[in-house]
Write an enzyme that holds these catalytic residues in place. Structure first.
Site, PDB file in Angstrom:
ATOM      1  CG  HIS A 162      32.644 -17.551  64.445  1.00 14.04           C
ATOM      2  ND1 HIS A 162      34.002 -17.365  64.560  1.00 14.04           N
ATOM      3  CD2 HIS A 162      32.488 -18.444  63.438  1.00 14.04           C
ATOM      4  CE1 HIS A 162      34.627 -18.110  63.666  1.00 14.04           C
ATOM      5  NE2 HIS A 162      33.727 -18.775  62.968  1.00 14.04           N
ATOM      6  CG  ASP A 192      35.729 -15.848  67.087  1.00 17.21           C
ATOM      7  OD1 ASP A 192      34.616 -16.241  67.497  1.00 17.21           O
ATOM      8  OD2 ASP A 192      36.173 -16.134  65.960  1.00 17.21           O
ATOM      9  CB  SER A 267      35.440 -21.541  62.414  1.00 16.66           C
ATOM     10  OG  SER A 267      35.556 -20.628  61.359  1.00 16.66           O
TER      11      SER A 267
END
Length: 457
Positions: A162, A192, A267
């Site tokens: 993402h 992911d 992230s």
């Protein structure tokens, strides 16, 4: 208030801040206002008086002076005593040097040593691209930031899918300030994970650990790029839970839960144990719903779950052994049960079966409802997706299926995701990613239907 004139500060008690010079014969009372003029009186010739009163006044004056002198001496002495006895303690300790250890899986480190051993292998990622169109049909320019870590000396970098999806340009910055243009190698949205590559040599790399050895209460650290500005920050906490299943945009993930501070921009960064080993990929944070705010709920993908896939992406550009069922399917509901007169109201309803793939080979049919995969109960598409992640292409499972009012079992061997499906689902610029903004009003409803019922094959 202060009046700054000619670089001097002056106190004034006048409300307007001005200062008025006094004239000879004038004074100011305590309120700062000028009293009424005192009338001038013509003095009369002094009358002779006895000197007794004068002597008394003189004696009083002498006593006052002596008392003031003694009092002043006492005050001065007390001031000197305080000056001599009041001291500020200042430590002379020299700062400790932080040792940079080689991560060997045996040496337990301090937090500072873990940071020193890993920060050069962490990268800041800045992404620019486009996402959808605005009301006028113009492409919307996007910019975002994330983190990553260097896996190989020749420049393979791991991050979240993402972080780089929909990317048109990816820039990577190292701790020493070096910047690189990175190219997208491949990734997988359902897990992911993504791999990007920079052209460089002899880069510092991380050491991967065993996420399966983590215990609740173990100390872990996250290094990354929170808010896209506070680069190479480290936060610390404990493992709050292992094997925690959470649902992110409709997709279930097995996660390491931690109370280490996780924020947007973290992230893709590493979650590191006290031995300096990377045990997870920081991926998500739970912020709360409605008026309920929460703290200390961060999540990371266990490195053991995805390392083989990362290697697959590095070699082939996508996950070649990802299991593939070959159906169009959706979650069974009570409304569907009533419409089709089924005796069950949960499971995965099969709308169609693709020719030549695992489902057809196993004899699955349109209208079947999958209720179990091996011993795993299946009540929804999310359940099926979560269970699929536990298998690889080539694995054989037993499906429990509701068909025509009866429950049957079938043997099924997972196929691998076909190349065309890989191209559709694993390319960041394909627009098939789970971007919530995509569903804000501009996505074709038929595409939305297709998204939900075709991606879970």
């Amino acid at each position: 208030m202060y009046d700054d004139e000619k670089n001097l500060y002056h106190y004034t008690y006048r409300k307007d801040g001005s200062e008025t010079a006094t004239q000879p014969g004038q004074s100011y009372d305590a309120r700062g206002t000028q009293p009424d003029p005192v009338p001038v009186m013509t003095p009369e010739a002094p009358k002779k008086k006895k000197h007794t009163a004068g002597k008394v006044a003189a004696l009083a004056l002498v006593c006052a002076l002596l008392g003031g002198a003694v009092g002043g001496g006492v005050v001065y002495g007390a001031g000197r005593m305080n000056a001599d006895t009041t001291e500020v303690s200042v430590s002379g300790r020299l700062p400790e040097a932080v040792n940079v250890h080689q991560v060997d899986g045996k040496t337990k480190m301090t937090d500072a040593e873990v940071y020193a051993a890993n920060v050069n292998s962490v990268v800041s990622i800045n992404v620019t691209g486009t996402s959808g169109t605005n009301f006028f049909g113009q492409k919307v320019q996007t910019a975002s930031s994330g983190s990553g870590f260097i896996l190989t000396k020749d420049g393979f970098i791991v991050t979240n899918y993402h972080v780089v999806k929909d990317a048109e340009q990816v820039k990577v910055t190292l701790y020493n300030g070096d910047e690189y243009e990175a190219r997208y190698v491949g990734g997988d949205e359902d897990y992911d994970i993504a791999v990007i590559k920079v052209e460089a040599a002899d880069l510092p790399t991380v050491t991967l650990g065993d996420s399966g050895s983590l215990n609740v209460g173990d100390r872990v650290l996250a290094i990354g790029n929170p808010l896209g500005e506070l680069t190479f920050s480290m936060s610390g906490g404990m493992v709050s839970s292992v094997n925690r299943t959470i649902n992110v945009s409709g997709t279930p993930f097995n996660m390491i839960q931690t109370d280490a501070s996780i924020n947007p921009g973290n992230s893709g960064g590493p979650l590191v144990n006290q031995y300096g080993e990377v045990v997870g990929i920081v991926s998500a944070k739970y912020s709360g719903t409605g008026s309920e705010a929460v703290e200390g709920l961060g999540f990371a993908i266990p490195i053991n779950d995805v390392f083989a896939m990362i290697e697959d992406i590095m070699t082939n550009g996508y996950v070649t052994n990802k299991p593939y069922l070959g159906v169009s399917a959706g979650t069974m509901t009570e409304q569907m049960a009533a419409q089709y007169r089924y005796d069950i109201s949960s499971g995965v309803f099969i709308y169609s079966v693709e020719e030549g793939y695992a489902a057809e080979k196993a004899g699955l049919q349109m209208g079947d409802v999958i209720t179990k995969v091996d011993d795993h109960a299946i009540t929804s598409l999310e359940d099926l997706t979560a269970v699929k992640k536990q298998y690889s292409a080539g694995d054989t499972v037993t499906l429990t299926v509701y068909r025509g009012g009866e429950t049957i079992t079938v043997e099924l061997t997972w196929d691998a995701v076909p190349a065309e499906e890989k191209a559709d689902s694993d390319t960041p610029t394909s627009g098939s990613g789970r971007d919530d903004s995509q569903y804000g009003g501009y996505m074709n409803p038929y595409d939305l239907f297709d998204y939900f019922f075709r991606q879970f094959r």
